[in-house]
Design an enzyme around this catalytic site. Structure first.
Site, PDB file in Angstrom:
ATOM      1  CG  HIS A 182      68.016   9.717  38.679  1.00 33.19           C
ATOM      2  ND1 HIS A 182      67.795   8.384  38.498  1.00 33.19           N
ATOM      3  CD2 HIS A 182      68.540   9.809  39.930  1.00 33.19           C
ATOM      4  CE1 HIS A 182      68.162   7.705  39.570  1.00 33.19           C
ATOM      5  NE2 HIS A 182      68.624   8.550  40.454  1.00 33.19           N
ATOM      6  CE1 TYR A 196      68.050   4.297  41.540  1.00 36.18           C
ATOM      7  CE2 TYR A 196      65.953   3.877  42.600  1.00 36.18           C
ATOM      8  CZ  TYR A 196      67.047   4.689  42.394  1.00 36.18           C
ATOM      9  OH  TYR A 196      67.127   5.891  43.061  1.00 36.18           O
ATOM     10  CG  ASP A 244      62.222   6.740  45.013  1.00 37.23           C
ATOM     11  OD1 ASP A 244      61.714   7.812  44.653  1.00 37.23           O
ATOM     12  OD2 ASP A 244      63.394   6.415  44.737  1.00 37.23           O
ATOM     13  CE  LYS A 296      64.270   8.703  42.073  1.00 35.75           C
ATOM     14  NZ  LYS A 296      64.498   7.307  42.485  1.00 35.75           N
TER      15      LYS A 296
END
Ligand code: NDP
Length: 259
Positions: free
Chosen positions: A96, A38, A33, A63
């Site tokens: 998200h 990120y 994930d 996302k």
């Protein structure tokens, strides 16, 4: 969708992410994930490609970030994520966060991406019952997944029931409370009953409630530990004790008031 995935939030791009993902895949994980936010999609993609595990056996989620909402922007953002991952299709693409006004347009873009075959499944994250209700009112396409913060200290029963009724798979992020409640006395006692670690108890609790779970760790021994949760079952009595720990604990953001 594999029931356990490795979360990679706060893992720096480069060696740290690559090593964690490769170790996870070696130890049996088949689900990773990540998110555009990120900053480590490239490393996730490289690790999957170099792992030796066939692409089609790995389930990769990424996302759409908040600044990329809107129909055209979402399509463009997806293409960038897809390029960074370098894995061809994406298994699951999520919105998200329920960004106000633009989220319905973004959802239309995700529906289009799925229609094109660019992503296998589409879903949302941080959607409350209200956000889901609005989405279902305006779209014929139901999200496959809703990824939310979920653990005994944030036991969202109403949302769980709603998602079960609507056929939406609920997925637990921060299943370990980011470490904040791993020394809770009830969790410790239940862990002793099964000779398991507190982290394994929290993961198993989510699984027994029917969720997909994505614990994050950068350490090989914990990555392995977090996946060793299929050789025991928490009793109904212990599940009830864990269920009663709810304290509306949000370790990060709380979408309740997101308009
Ligand atoms: P988790 O609840 O998974 O906790 C991670 C923390 O627990 C880290 O500090 C880790 O440290 C530690 N830890 C991991 N395993 C163990 C263990 N066995 N024993 C003791 N400590 C342990 O938090 P996250 O917030 O990272 O959630 C997991 C994933 O969910 C994220 O990585 C991300 O993929 C996703 N997520 C999604 C969000 C969204 O808005 N959609 C928001 C937040 C997360 P160490 O690494 O040192 O082992």
């Amino acid at each position: 969708m594999p029931l356990i995935g490795l979360g990679v939030y706060q893992l720096p791009s480069g060696k740290a992410t690559e090593e964690a993902v490769k170790f996870a895949l070696k130890t049996g994980y088949r689900h990773i994930d990540t998110a555009s936010l990120y900053g480590n999609e490239e490393s996730v993609g490289r690790a999957v490609r170099e792992s030796g595990v066939p692409r089609e056996q790995v389930f990769v989620t990424t996302k759409l970030w908040n600044s990329d909402h809107g129909y055209d922007s979402a399509l463009r953002a997806f293409e960038k994520s897809q390029r960074r991952l370098g894995l061809g299709y994406v298994d699951l693409y999520l919105i998200h966060w329920p960004v106000s006004q633009l989220r319905d347009e973004s959802w239309r873009a995700l529906v289009e991406l799925q229609r094109r075959g660019s992503c296998r499944a589409i879903g949302v994250s941080n959607y409350t019952v209200r956000h889901l209700g609005e989405l279902l009112n305006g779209s014929k396409v139901i999200p496959d997944v809703n990824q939310v913060e979920f653990n005994p200290f944030l036991y969202q029963e109403e949302l769980l029931r709603y998602c079960k009724d609507e056929g939406i798979q609920l997925e637990a992020y921060s299943p370990l409370t980011r470490g904040h409640r791993l020394r809770d006395p009830v969790v410790l006692e239940v862990a002793r009953n099964y000779s398991k670690s507190p982290a394994q108890i929290l993961i198993r609790w989510s699984l027994q409630h029917g969720l997909v779970v994505i614990p994050k760790s950068s350490r090989p021994e914990r990555i392995r530990e977090n996946s060793e949760v299929f050789d025991f079952e928490i009793s109904t009595a212990d599940m009830s004790r864990l269920d009663s720990l709810g304290e509306n604990l949000h370790t990060d953001w709380d979408p309740t008031d997101a308009v």
